[in-house]
Design a protein around this motif. Sequence first.
Motif, PDB file in Angstrom:
ATOM      1  N   THR A   1       0.814  -1.220   0.000  1.00  0.00           N
ATOM      2  CA  THR A   1       0.000   0.000   0.000  1.00  0.00           C
ATOM      3  C   THR A   1       0.844   1.266   0.000  1.00  0.00           C
ATOM      4  O   THR A   1       0.294   2.362  -0.201  1.00  0.00           O
TER       5      THR A   1
ATOM      6  N   THR B   1      -1.381   4.445  -1.325  1.00  0.00           N
ATOM      7  CA  THR B   1      -2.783   4.444  -1.722  1.00  0.00           C
ATOM      8  C   THR B   1      -3.636   5.399  -0.888  1.00  0.00           C
ATOM      9  O   THR B   1      -4.773   5.692  -1.264  1.00  0.00           O
ATOM     10  N   GLY B   2      -3.115   5.854   0.253  1.00  0.00           N
ATOM     11  CA  GLY B   2      -3.913   6.694   1.140  1.00  0.00           C
ATOM     12  C   GLY B   2      -3.379   8.105   1.263  1.00  0.00           C
ATOM     13  O   GLY B   2      -2.483   8.530   0.527  1.00  0.00           O
TER      14      GLY B   2
ATOM     15  N   GLY C   1      -4.196   4.010   3.973  1.00  0.00           N
ATOM     16  CA  GLY C   1      -4.495   3.673   2.588  1.00  0.00           C
ATOM     17  C   GLY C   1      -5.278   2.395   2.441  1.00  0.00           C
ATOM     18  O   GLY C   1      -5.202   1.490   3.270  1.00  0.00           O
ATOM     19  N   SER C   2      -6.030   2.325   1.364  1.00  0.00           N
ATOM     20  CA  SER C   2      -6.881   1.163   1.116  1.00  0.00           C
ATOM     21  C   SER C   2      -6.137   0.096   0.330  1.00  0.00           C
ATOM     22  O   SER C   2      -5.532   0.385  -0.711  1.00  0.00           O
ATOM     23  N   PRO C   3      -6.192  -1.160   0.782  1.00  0.00           N
ATOM     24  CA  PRO C   3      -5.586  -2.250   0.016  1.00  0.00           C
ATOM     25  C   PRO C   3      -6.287  -2.493  -1.318  1.00  0.00           C
ATOM     26  O   PRO C   3      -5.719  -3.158  -2.193  1.00  0.00           O
ATOM     27  N   GLN C   4      -7.496  -1.984  -1.482  1.00  0.00           N
ATOM     28  CA  GLN C   4      -8.249  -2.237  -2.711  1.00  0.00           C
ATOM     29  C   GLN C   4      -7.551  -1.669  -3.943  1.00  0.00           C
ATOM     30  O   GLN C   4      -7.732  -2.175  -5.045  1.00  0.00           O
ATOM     31  N   THR C   5      -6.776  -0.610  -3.769  1.00  0.00           N
ATOM     32  CA  THR C   5      -6.026  -0.052  -4.899  1.00  0.00           C
ATOM     33  C   THR C   5      -4.527  -0.280  -4.732  1.00  0.00           C
ATOM     34  O   THR C   5      -3.714   0.351  -5.413  1.00  0.00           O
TER      35      THR C   5
ATOM     36  N   GLN D   1      -0.276  -4.457   3.577  1.00  0.00           N
ATOM     37  CA  GLN D   1      -1.479  -4.739   4.340  1.00  0.00           C
ATOM     38  C   GLN D   1      -2.112  -6.021   3.789  1.00  0.00           C
ATOM     39  O   GLN D   1      -1.641  -6.587   2.801  1.00  0.00           O
ATOM     40  N   GLU D   2      -3.183  -6.464   4.431  1.00  0.00           N
ATOM     41  CA  GLU D   2      -3.840  -7.729   4.054  1.00  0.00           C
ATOM     42  C   GLU D   2      -2.820  -8.864   4.003  1.00  0.00           C
ATOM     43  O   GLU D   2      -2.797  -9.673   3.071  1.00  0.00           O
TER      44      GLU D   2
END
Length: 238
Positions: free
Chosen positions: A72, A132-133, A139-143, A180-181
Amino acid sequence: MKLSPASIALCALFVVAPAAFGQLYVTTIDVNGLNYGVTSRFTFTVNPTTNALIIDVDNTVVSDTGYIGTITSFGFNTPFTDAQLGTNGSNVSFTQLWTAKNWGHTTAKWHKFEPYAISQNGGYTEDLGVGTGKTPTGGSPQTGIEFGEKVRFTFTFPDFTPQQINGFFDAPGDLVVRWQEVGSYNHYYCQNGFSDYGWGDIPPTPEPSTYGLMGVAALLGIVAYRRRSQKKQAAAKL
């Protein structure tokens, strides 16, 4: 016309020198997370002609511990001052290209951070970074760059000289990465609530043209040594 060894060496120098000021490939490094051992591979290419630093991020490596994660954010050192980089890196532009993707992150837009700092393990600070944040730690792991994805980042800097190239990697911990994740590769989707971070030192590696310059310099040294020896021998005979 017969050329002397010195003339040949000088001609070689003029041929090789322009290439030496072209692209310089820096050693690829695997950065390992300090908590779970997540591993991601980073390759750096510096091009002083276009004032660009290309960072290829490979998040397809399964670590020795069996853990994987989503990148991220990451940050790195530069040879520029804060004023040259601009507020929050305003004088630096960057683009992203997903060269291998699982989830179609072709339009993901990351943010610049100048400086880049995370608080883990007492804190790590780099000159510049992206994520990403709105902060390097968030930040979001989605991106983010999920496991199985490869992304190329191209950073364009203010004008810099070939002598500044090594300034990207001249201090301990030149690269910091946050995941992350994080979870086990075998049970990734059932165990992805962890985070990790890591740092690495990136020693520059001379490209072939640099070795060519070294060879030319050695040849010039040999020519100069032989000339001095011939002059001494001639003087001794007088």
